[in-house]
Design an enzyme around this catalytic site. Structure first.
Site, PDB file in Angstrom:
ATOM      1  N   SER A 219       0.839  -1.191   0.000  1.00 26.89           N
ATOM      2  CA  SER A 219       0.000   0.000   0.000  1.00 26.89           C
ATOM      3  C   SER A 219       0.883   1.253   0.000  1.00 26.89           C
ATOM      4  O   SER A 219       1.744   1.404  -0.862  1.00 26.89           O
ATOM      5  CB  SER A 219      -0.964  -0.050   1.195  1.00 26.89           C
ATOM      6  OG  SER A 219      -2.019   0.842   1.055  1.00 26.89           O
TER       7      SER A 219
ATOM      8  N   HIS B 213      -7.564  -5.413  -1.983  1.00 19.05           N
ATOM      9  CA  HIS B 213      -6.341  -4.932  -1.352  1.00 19.05           C
ATOM     10  C   HIS B 213      -5.668  -6.068  -0.583  1.00 19.05           C
ATOM     11  O   HIS B 213      -4.444  -6.170  -0.557  1.00 19.05           O
ATOM     12  CB  HIS B 213      -6.688  -3.769  -0.419  1.00 19.05           C
ATOM     13  CG  HIS B 213      -5.557  -2.840  -0.140  1.00 19.05           C
ATOM     14  ND1 HIS B 213      -4.752  -2.306  -1.119  1.00 19.05           N
ATOM     15  CD2 HIS B 213      -5.087  -2.330   1.038  1.00 19.05           C
ATOM     16  CE1 HIS B 213      -3.845  -1.512  -0.580  1.00 19.05           C
ATOM     17  NE2 HIS B 213      -4.022  -1.523   0.734  1.00 19.05           N
TER      18      HIS B 213
END
Length: 264
Positions: A124, A237
């Site tokens: 991320s 994610h």
């Protein structure tokens, strides 16, 4: 060791590894993180795990540290400044990138860690930290970015929920502070990379859109850098457990193949 860092053992973490809380200096600030070392005589290759998020959001995942150390490498995971007793305040890959860069001297000086087998992993927003660290040190073997941010102005556009935080940390919007967003966006500086890059992203990621990986890959292609792009269909994610396990195994196979390779 000649480079100063303090190590405090964390009990009962992993049957086949020892976990330490590390205290060290970055730009004169006290910063902390985890160092996990497998059992054995070593020295071991090193994976620097750059977490995502900011402050307590996205803090280092010990489950990931455990998965990584099971692959036979030592893992260093910085908390970043201002967290868990550290000094200073995060600024989203501005000055706080040195929380990773300034750890490299003591990592390379540690008798159980292999100075010439250091890899970077960024998840991320941690991809920003990993890429900038690789740019700063040409001895890094490889860098992996997973669901990674590559253009912070794009993050501002796609994450309405993060705009207030980004404006506070960076001093304004991308229109008002374009340079602050640009200096934190590695797509504008990839020509400095000397090591191969592995890009991993899920097509259904709604926290960091897959477009970040496409534009990073294009920037690497345009500058003739060595990279591998792996896009996982129907993954968000965080990947589904079976896909995640296979992706981790494939990632470490790729990393091992990059050792000793440098690309200018």
């Amino acid at each position: 060791m000649t480079v100063q860092a303090k190590f405090k053992r964390v009990p009962d973490f992993h049957i086949r590894a020892t976990l330490f809380e590390v205290t060290y200096e970055a730009q004169g600030l006290i910063v902390k993180g985890y160092l996990c070392i497998p059992q054995g005589t070593g020295p071991f290759p090193v994976l620097i795990y750059c977490r995502g998020g900011i402050k307590s959001v996205g803090m280092t995942r010990l489950a990931w540290v455990s998965k990584f150390v099971d692959q036979g490498c030592a893992v260093f995971a910085p908390f970043y400044r201002g967290n868990r007793g550290g000094q200073g305040r995060e600024d989203f890959a501005g000055e706080d990138r040195f929380d990773v860069i300034d750890a490299l001297p003591w990592i390379k000086d540690h008798p159980l860690l292999e100075a010439d087998r250091i890899h970077l992993f960024g998840f991320s927003r941690g991809s920003l930290m990993a890429l900038f660290t690789a740019m700063a040190d040409p001895t890094i073997c490889s860098v992996v970015v997973w669901g990674g941010v590559s253009d912070l102005a794009l993050t501002y556009e796609e994450r309405v929920d993060l705009r207030r935080m980004l404006k506070r940390v960076l001093g304004g919007t991308p229109l008002r502070k374009p340079e602050e967003y640009r200096i934190r966006s590695p797509i504008y500086d990839v020509q400095r990379l000397k090591c191969p890059v592995l890009i991993i992203h899920g097509t259904e990621d709604i926290q960091v859109g897959v477009e970040h990986s496409y534009i990073l890959a294009e920037a690497l292609r345009e500058t003739n850098k060595c990279y591998t792009l792996r896009i996982y269909e129907n993954q968000g994610h965080f990947f589904q457990p079976d896909v995640y396990k296979k992706a981790i195994d494939d990632m470490f196979t790729w990393m091992q193949k990059q050792e000793g390779r440098k690309h200018g």
